[in-house]
Design a protein around this motif. Structure first.
Motif, mmCIF file in Angstrom:
data_model
loop_
_atom_site.group_PDB
_atom_site.id
_atom_site.type_symbol
_atom_site.label_atom_id
_atom_site.label_comp_id
_atom_site.label_asym_id
_atom_site.label_seq_id
_atom_site.Cartn_x
_atom_site.Cartn_y
_atom_site.Cartn_z
ATOM 1 N N TYR A 78 48.335 32.016 35.916
ATOM 2 C CA TYR A 78 47.056 31.314 36.026
ATOM 3 C C TYR A 78 47.151 29.846 35.600
ATOM 4 O O TYR A 78 46.349 29.021 36.036
ATOM 5 C CB TYR A 78 45.931 32.046 35.305
ATOM 6 C CG TYR A 78 46.048 32.265 33.820
ATOM 7 C CD1 TYR A 78 46.055 31.203 32.918
ATOM 8 C CD2 TYR A 78 46.081 33.560 33.307
ATOM 9 C CE1 TYR A 78 46.117 31.407 31.553
ATOM 10 C CE2 TYR A 78 46.143 33.785 31.934
ATOM 11 C CZ TYR A 78 46.161 32.710 31.066
ATOM 12 O OH TYR A 78 46.214 32.915 29.706
ATOM 13 N N LEU A 134 41.620 41.809 33.327
ATOM 14 C CA LEU A 134 41.503 40.365 33.413
ATOM 15 C C LEU A 134 40.412 39.785 32.530
ATOM 16 O O LEU A 134 40.361 38.571 32.331
ATOM 17 C CB LEU A 134 41.246 39.944 34.872
ATOM 18 C CG LEU A 134 42.367 40.222 35.881
ATOM 19 C CD1 LEU A 134 41.993 39.663 37.245
ATOM 20 C CD2 LEU A 134 43.694 39.646 35.409
ATOM 21 N N MET A 193 42.899 33.078 44.963
ATOM 22 C CA MET A 193 42.317 32.207 43.943
ATOM 23 C C MET A 193 42.484 30.741 44.323
ATOM 24 O O MET A 193 41.578 29.920 44.109
ATOM 25 C CB MET A 193 42.976 32.509 42.594
ATOM 26 C CG MET A 193 42.158 32.095 41.400
ATOM 27 S SD MET A 193 40.484 32.794 41.360
ATOM 28 C CE MET A 193 40.844 34.551 41.316
ATOM 29 N N PRO A 240 42.545 29.854 33.938
ATOM 30 C CA PRO A 240 41.720 31.034 34.230
ATOM 31 C C PRO A 240 40.231 30.692 34.278
ATOM 32 O O PRO A 240 39.454 31.088 33.406
ATOM 33 C CB PRO A 240 42.052 31.980 33.080
ATOM 34 C CG PRO A 240 42.349 31.067 31.937
ATOM 35 C CD PRO A 240 43.011 29.858 32.537
ATOM 36 N N HIS A 241 39.857 29.940 35.305
ATOM 37 C CA HIS A 241 38.468 29.518 35.457
ATOM 38 C C HIS A 241 37.833 30.342 36.576
ATOM 39 O O HIS A 241 38.194 30.203 37.747
ATOM 40 C CB HIS A 241 38.396 28.028 35.788
ATOM 41 C CG HIS A 241 39.189 27.164 34.849
ATOM 42 N ND1 HIS A 241 38.997 27.202 33.476
ATOM 43 C CD2 HIS A 241 40.184 26.259 35.074
ATOM 44 C CE1 HIS A 241 39.838 26.351 32.899
ATOM 45 N NE2 HIS A 241 40.569 25.764 33.848
ATOM 46 N N ARG A 242 36.891 31.193 36.219
ATOM 47 C CA ARG A 242 36.261 32.066 37.213
ATOM 48 C C ARG A 242 35.578 31.226 38.288
ATOM 49 O O ARG A 242 34.797 30.317 37.978
ATOM 50 C CB ARG A 242 35.217 32.963 36.541
ATOM 51 C CG ARG A 242 34.674 34.041 37.458
ATOM 52 C CD ARG A 242 33.477 34.716 36.819
ATOM 53 N NE ARG A 242 33.013 35.857 37.588
ATOM 54 C CZ ARG A 242 32.346 35.758 38.735
ATOM 55 N NH1 ARG A 242 32.075 34.569 39.251
ATOM 56 N NH2 ARG A 242 31.955 36.850 39.360
ATOM 57 N N TRP A 286 39.961 35.875 31.822
ATOM 58 C CA TRP A 286 39.070 35.275 32.810
ATOM 59 C C TRP A 286 37.590 35.387 32.453
ATOM 60 O O TRP A 286 36.743 34.832 33.144
ATOM 61 C CB TRP A 286 39.317 35.914 34.179
ATOM 62 C CG TRP A 286 40.627 35.500 34.788
ATOM 63 C CD1 TRP A 286 41.842 36.075 34.564
ATOM 64 C CD2 TRP A 286 40.860 34.428 35.701
ATOM 65 N NE1 TRP A 286 42.822 35.437 35.293
ATOM 66 C CE2 TRP A 286 42.234 34.412 36.006
ATOM 67 C CE3 TRP A 286 40.033 33.475 36.299
ATOM 68 C CZ2 TRP A 286 42.806 33.489 36.870
ATOM 69 C CZ3 TRP A 286 40.599 32.552 37.165
ATOM 70 C CH2 TRP A 286 41.967 32.558 37.439
#
Length: 674
Positions: free
Chosen positions: A598, A631, A570, A606-608, A635
């Protein structure tokens, strides 16, 4: 007939310990239980039972006589006896799982397979058996391992899986302790352990005490697989051997001897015949046995197995080449005796011609390898495939690691009727040296900031796993009792086993271990390394630089990550050059669903990632590291959560995750999971 030399030696040991057995039998007749052990042995046994979840509050209540004071040692003995008598129904399913690891060894004689003994997997590609079954490399080279030689649930014949042995990779044997450890070559579906599982050998004391029942799985007389249950008591413990009353026959040589938690306690190697005053073997009717009578006419009165602790001490104490030690480390850290480094010193980088291996360097006496380059794009449309490993890989051979991932993927692709991916065509960044350089778990936890994050991770994971808040109350003594065990019965930890931070967190770690089946030390180590990575910028930068140095320079990419590697992945996505397009991201066994993780990513939450076309997250409910999954809640709905059914003792295994057909399909072509 089992090797006559070992039978005679076992018989002599049994004769010399006659007085010991008489004293044991007297204590069993006059004591509160059939358990006979020293105080340290009883403490260690209850501690291990508690960690496995085998000690229940009901067992404790049954062990305590109403209105009567009972000594601590007697109470613990009663807990062991009660646990041994009453088994949960999953005793059978766990036994079936352990039995899958056991196979028949056969000599390949001009195309005809002649059964010679039993063996069992102790790593994905390592087989343990007796020296008298496979005495030398020539015998091993001419033998095959037959797995699944058994009747199915409806008595249908199982499909036998054949594997050649690979003594050229590893062959270690000892005639006195009567063991042989040999590598097994991959089959069409990959490594044997990827399909059938394997047994973790544990050096630590506490796996069994005198008076407990034992179980043996093997191929007596070369027959289909059989199991011996009950009336199989442990009657005596010697320094290197166990004597037990299990009913076995010739051909069971090399069988695993299990306790009721299906941990291997010994390697069976010999029966013990009844003898007369002159040492002659006798038949059941008391007359002298002669070789012409056949093996079945011997009056066998006991059996002998090599203790796992003695076997492992000898195995790790013998002179080993770096290559042998590298393979041996596949047994896992729980197999390594105290005082022996878990990773062999100065393990060299694999020798590969051409540009396949990147950036080897010497640091702190260990060869650091930055990674393995791919030979060519592995997937359709000239798409590159990248595997990003998790923690705990320092000193391991990246070539073997990459091959293990590829074998798991091959199993999943095969289930979809798809061709396997050649491991040589996979990019494999290897950042273990950068993660561990100057930072091991204990040093990291000595830093207050890292220790605080580590505690946050462990407590959050335990709470997500349903641990009541009261169990983790400040000031509660750190013991090794299972949840529900009264505080007064908590067993103290071994000195020096864990630092103060881990001791404070033992209850949440134990809760996670009991509910997942994963080893408590593994869970602790994963979260400690996640904390060190997230809390120490210098560690994070080194890891990311190592990964960036072993990636394709441009083109399309499928990125498969596991465990801590999912956290690294990530962060990596924020630093990838614009010349690389990520078609699919696969995260497996990931802690990315935890707030404490995260919030500390480079993305800040939690930024996709926009640059990822498809994100598949594989998680298993029994995997404590993936406790924050699914998730989608954190997410967003664009994450495709896939629940896998990993074997409980391999719930965190990347090979288990990749063998799921849905996950493998997503890796192969970047398509949505179907």
């Amino acid at each position: 007939m089992e090797n006559i030399v070992h039978i005679e030696a076992a018989t002599e040991r049994y004769r010399r310990t006659k007085q010991q057995r008489a004293e044991i039998e007297h204590r069993q007749r006059t004591g509160a239980t059939r358990v006979v052990a020293t105080g340290d042995q009883v403490e260690a046994r209850v501690r291990r039972l508690a960690r496995s979840g085998a000690v229940t509050p009901e067992a404790i209540l049954r062990a305590v006589p109403e209105g009567d004071h009972v000594a601590r040692s007697t109470l613990l003995e009663r807990i062991i006896a009660d646990t041994n008598d009453l088994q949960a129904v999953n005793f059978l399913s766990r036994g079936a799982r352990a039995a899958r690891t056991v196979g028949r060894i056969a000599a390949d004689v001009r195309g005809r397979r002649i059964p010679t003994g039993t063996g069992f997997l102790v790593a994905p590609a390592l087989l343990l058996t007796n020296n008298h079954v496979l005495p030398d490399e020539t015998a091993a080279d001419g033998a095959v391992l037959e797995l699944n030689c058994e009747d199915g649930i409806d008595h249908e014949a199982g499909r036998v899986a054949l594997y050649r042995l690979g003594p050229g990779t590893l062959f270690l044997t000892d005639e006195e302790l009567d063991y042989t450890l040999v590598a097994v070559s991959p089959g069409p579906g990959g490594l044997p352990g990827d399909e059938f599982g394997w047994n973790r050998l544990v050096h630590q004391q506490g796996k069994a005490v005198i008076g407990e029942w034992l179980n043996i799985v093997g191929h007596p007389q070369g027959r289909l697989k059989e199991v011996a249950l009950r009336n199989n008591g442990l009657v005596n413990e010697l320094d290197h051997f166990l004597h037990y009353s299990t009913d076995t026959e010739p051909g069971n040589s090399g069988s695993p001897v299990f306790n009721d938690q299906w941990e291997v306690v010994a390697l069976h190697h010999s029966g013990i015949p009844k003898t007369d005053a002159k040492g002659n073997w006798l038949k059941p009717d008391g007359t002298r046995w002669r070789p012409s009578d056949g093996d079945g006419a011997v009056h066998w009165i006991a059996n002998e197995g090599v203790r796992v602790s003695a076997l492992l001490s000898h195995l790790f104490g013998r002179p080993l080449t770096p290559a042998q030690r590298s393979v041996l480390d596949g047994l896992g850290p729980q197999a390594v005796p105290a005082g022996v480094q878990p990773v062999g010193p100065a393990v060299p980088a694999p020798t590969v011609t051409g540009p396949s291996v990147t950036g080897p360097a010497e640091r702190a006496g260990v060869t650091i390898v930055a990674g393995l380059r791919a030979r060519r794009p592995a997937l359709a449309g000239d798409t590159h495939l990248v595997f990003l490993h998790g923690r705990g890989q320092l000193g391991r051979d990246p070539l073997r690691l990459r091959a293990g991932w590829a074998a798991g993927l091959a199993a999943g692709l095969g289930a979809r009727g798809l061709s396997p991916v050649d491991a040589a065509d996979v990019w494999f960044p290897f950042y273990a040296g950068e993660l561990q350089r100057g930072v091991d778990g204990r040093e990291a936890l000595a830093d207050p900031s890292t220790a605080s994050l580590y505690e946050d991770l462990v407590f959050e994971a335990a709470e997500r796993a349903g641990m009541p808040a009261g169990l983790a109350a400040p000031g509660m003594p750190a013991g090794l009792a299972a949840p529900g065990l009264p505080g007064g019965l908590a067993v103290p930890t071994e000195e020096g086993l864990l630092d103060s931070v881990v001791n404070r967190l033992h209850r949440p770690l134990s809760w996670l271990a009991n509910r997942s089946g994963l080893d408590e030390a593994l869970i602790a180590a994963v979260f400690a390394d996640v904390a060190a990575y997230l809390d120490r910028p210098v560690v994070r930068d080194r890891v990311l630089d190592a990964v960036l140095g072993c990636l394709p320079p441009d083109g399309r990419m499928v990125l498969v990550s596991h465990s801590l590697g999912t956290v690294v992945a990530m962060d990596l996505l924020t630093r990838l050059p614009g010349t690389i397009a990520v078609d699919t991201l696969v995260t497996a066994g990931s802690p990315l669903g935890m707030d404490a993780v995260y919030k500390r990513l480079l993305a800040g939450g939690p930024h996709r990632p926009d640059r990822v076309a498809t994100w598949v997250n594989a998680w298993c409910p029994a995997d404590a590291v993936a406790i924050g999954c699914p998730l989608q809640g954190a997410w967003g709905s664009d994450v495709l959560d896939v629940v896998t059914d990993n074997a409980k003792d391999r719930a965190h295994s990347i090979a288990e995750y990749l063998s799921d057909a849905r996950v493998a399909r997503a890796v192969a072509d970047g398509a949505a999971v179907r």
